[in-house]
Design a protein around this motif. Structure first.
Motif, PDB file in Angstrom:
ATOM      1  N   THR A  68      25.585 -19.907  17.890  1.00 29.12           N
ATOM      2  CA  THR A  68      24.422 -20.021  18.776  1.00 29.12           C
ATOM      3  C   THR A  68      24.852 -19.691  20.199  1.00 29.12           C
ATOM      4  O   THR A  68      26.032 -19.790  20.537  1.00 29.12           O
ATOM      5  CB  THR A  68      23.842 -21.443  18.739  1.00 29.12           C
ATOM      6  N   GLU A  69      23.886 -19.316  21.012  1.00 30.73           N
ATOM      7  CA  GLU A  69      24.183 -18.989  22.412  1.00 30.73           C
ATOM      8  C   GLU A  69      23.175 -19.659  23.311  1.00 30.73           C
ATOM      9  O   GLU A  69      22.016 -19.862  22.920  1.00 30.73           O
ATOM     10  CB  GLU A  69      24.098 -17.471  22.636  1.00 30.73           C
ATOM     11  N   LYS A  70      23.605 -19.994  24.502  1.00 25.33           N
ATOM     12  CA  LYS A  70      22.668 -20.530  25.494  1.00 25.33           C
ATOM     13  C   LYS A  70      21.606 -19.488  25.820  1.00 25.33           C
ATOM     14  O   LYS A  70      21.922 -18.310  25.948  1.00 25.33           O
ATOM     15  CB  LYS A  70      23.422 -20.847  26.785  1.00 25.33           C
ATOM     16  N   ASN A  71      20.373 -19.934  25.904  1.00 25.58           N
ATOM     17  CA  ASN A  71      19.293 -19.044  26.298  1.00 25.58           C
ATOM     18  C   ASN A  71      19.041 -19.238  27.798  1.00 25.58           C
ATOM     19  O   ASN A  71      18.613 -20.318  28.215  1.00 25.58           O
ATOM     20  CB  ASN A  71      18.038 -19.392  25.486  1.00 25.58           C
ATOM     21  N   PRO A  72      19.319 -18.213  28.616  1.00 28.92           N
ATOM     22  CA  PRO A  72      19.151 -18.399  30.066  1.00 28.92           C
ATOM     23  C   PRO A  72      17.708 -18.718  30.460  1.00 28.92           C
ATOM     24  O   PRO A  72      17.469 -19.267  31.533  1.00 28.92           O
ATOM     25  CB  PRO A  72      19.611 -17.055  30.647  1.00 28.92           C
ATOM     26  N   ASN A  73      16.759 -18.395  29.567  1.00 33.55           N
ATOM     27  CA  ASN A  73      15.349 -18.688  29.862  1.00 33.55           C
ATOM     28  C   ASN A  73      14.865 -19.969  29.180  1.00 33.55           C
ATOM     29  O   ASN A  73      13.659 -20.222  29.125  1.00 33.55           O
ATOM     30  CB  ASN A  73      14.475 -17.514  29.412  1.00 33.55           C
TER      31      ASN A  73
END
Lengths: 79, 241
Positions: free
Chosen positions: B230-235
């Motif tokens: 998983t990755e951080k969603n900047p939005n």
């Protein structure tokens, strides 16, 4: 181009797999997002929590490439 | 934090596990939010393992239809508050664990109080809305959140530690439509709840190979465990900048 969509649980019945228990071969236009592919198939995108491919979670705005296999993850909310 | 002779005897089989730190476990305080199928299993094993303090939160009473999966309750528990029945069983299992009970569901009014002072949050909830509220608290208080959920033959486990990692809302869309009635084979929340407890124990003891930035997706029908990154969603509306 052709992509392969997989789904388990409730979504499997909507996807109507034709290759194996989970997988359906889909002919679609290059450049379409997964969300657009789902709409073309008559599957409400709101029934998909996220998708994953090649070991990574993707949003429904993900654009698949030819031959790619993408798993549709339905909401899993029980406890 | 030192261990008594009785505790040393009780945890003897764990001490020999490489990297095990019973004193760290004893000094930890874990919140288990929801005491259904997931919460029952994780509470049972965290108590047996010797986590020092557990805060159990659930406003529900036991129903007969809970008994196929909620292993802390028995026929005579039907109609009683889950937290009280759980405390009774868990104290009997391990009197060295301090157990605090709260007969409440999480909401915007009590969220700070319920999560305050806890080192980790375990998700034992049964709906998406409450999970987003718990996630919001995890982001706000920067408390690691061990996510778990089950439905049909599938279960998911994850470990979120925002702002360092993605949060639940980075991955799950908030407008998803869940099922009205959730079917669950009784064994499945047991499997997922125990995996959550495992992640809690590993995190407390500093084991680096954990589910941070990953989700484990278990398909019990097909006998597969997929691990996806998983990755951080900047939005992200919760933890995005």
């Amino acid at each position: 181009m052709v992509i392969y969509l997989k789904a388990g649980s409730e979504l499997r019945h909507r996807l109507k797999p034709d290759i194996d228990y989970y997988t359906r071969r889909i002919k679609t236009d290059a450049g379409k997002t997964i969300k657009e592919v789902l709409i073309d198939l008559g599957i409400n995108p709101a029934l998909v929590a996220f998708v994953y491919t090649e070991g990574k979670v993707k949003s429904l705005d993900f654009i698949p490439s030819s031959g790619q296999s993408i798993t549709l993850q339905p909401p899993v909310s029980g406890g | 934090m030192t261990l008594s002779d009785l505790e040393k005897k009780r945890y003897l089989r764990q001490f020999t596990v490489r990297g095990w730190d019973q004193e760290k476990l004893k000094s930890a305080k874990v919140l288990i939010m929801g005491l259904g199928g997931l919460g029952s299993a994780s509470a049972f094993y965290l108590t047996a393992a010797g986590v020092g303090k557990l805060r159990l939160c659930d406003g529900d009473r036991v129903e007969r239809s809970d008994l196929n999966r909620q292993i802390l309750y028995f026929e005579e528990s039907v109609g009683k508050f889950k937290v009280e029945e759980a405390k009774k069983r868990l104290t009997s299992l391990n009197p060295h664990v301090e157990i605090e009970t709260v007969k409440e569901f999480i909401d915007s009014q009590n969220a700070d109080e319920l999560t305050g002072g806890c080192d980790l949050i375990v998700d034992g909830l049964d709906n998406i809305e409450s999970r987003f509220m718990l996630n919001k608290q995890s982001v706000k208080m920067q408390i690691p959140y061990v996510y778990g959920a089950v439905q049909g033959w599938e279960g998911i486990v994850g470990l979120f530690h925002p702002p360092r990692t993605a949060c639940l809302a980075c991955i799950l869309r908030q407008d998803v439509q869940g099922a009205d009635i959730i079917s669950i084979p009784g064994v499945l929340p047991g499997t997922i709840g125990i995996l959550q407890a495992t992640e809690v124990i590993k995190f407390i003891m500093g084991v680096e190979q954990n589910l941070v930035n990953r989700l484990l997706i278990y398909d019990s029908r097909n006998l597969t465990f997929d691990i996806v990154e998983t990755e951080k969603n900047p939005n992200c509306p919760y933890c995005g900048v």
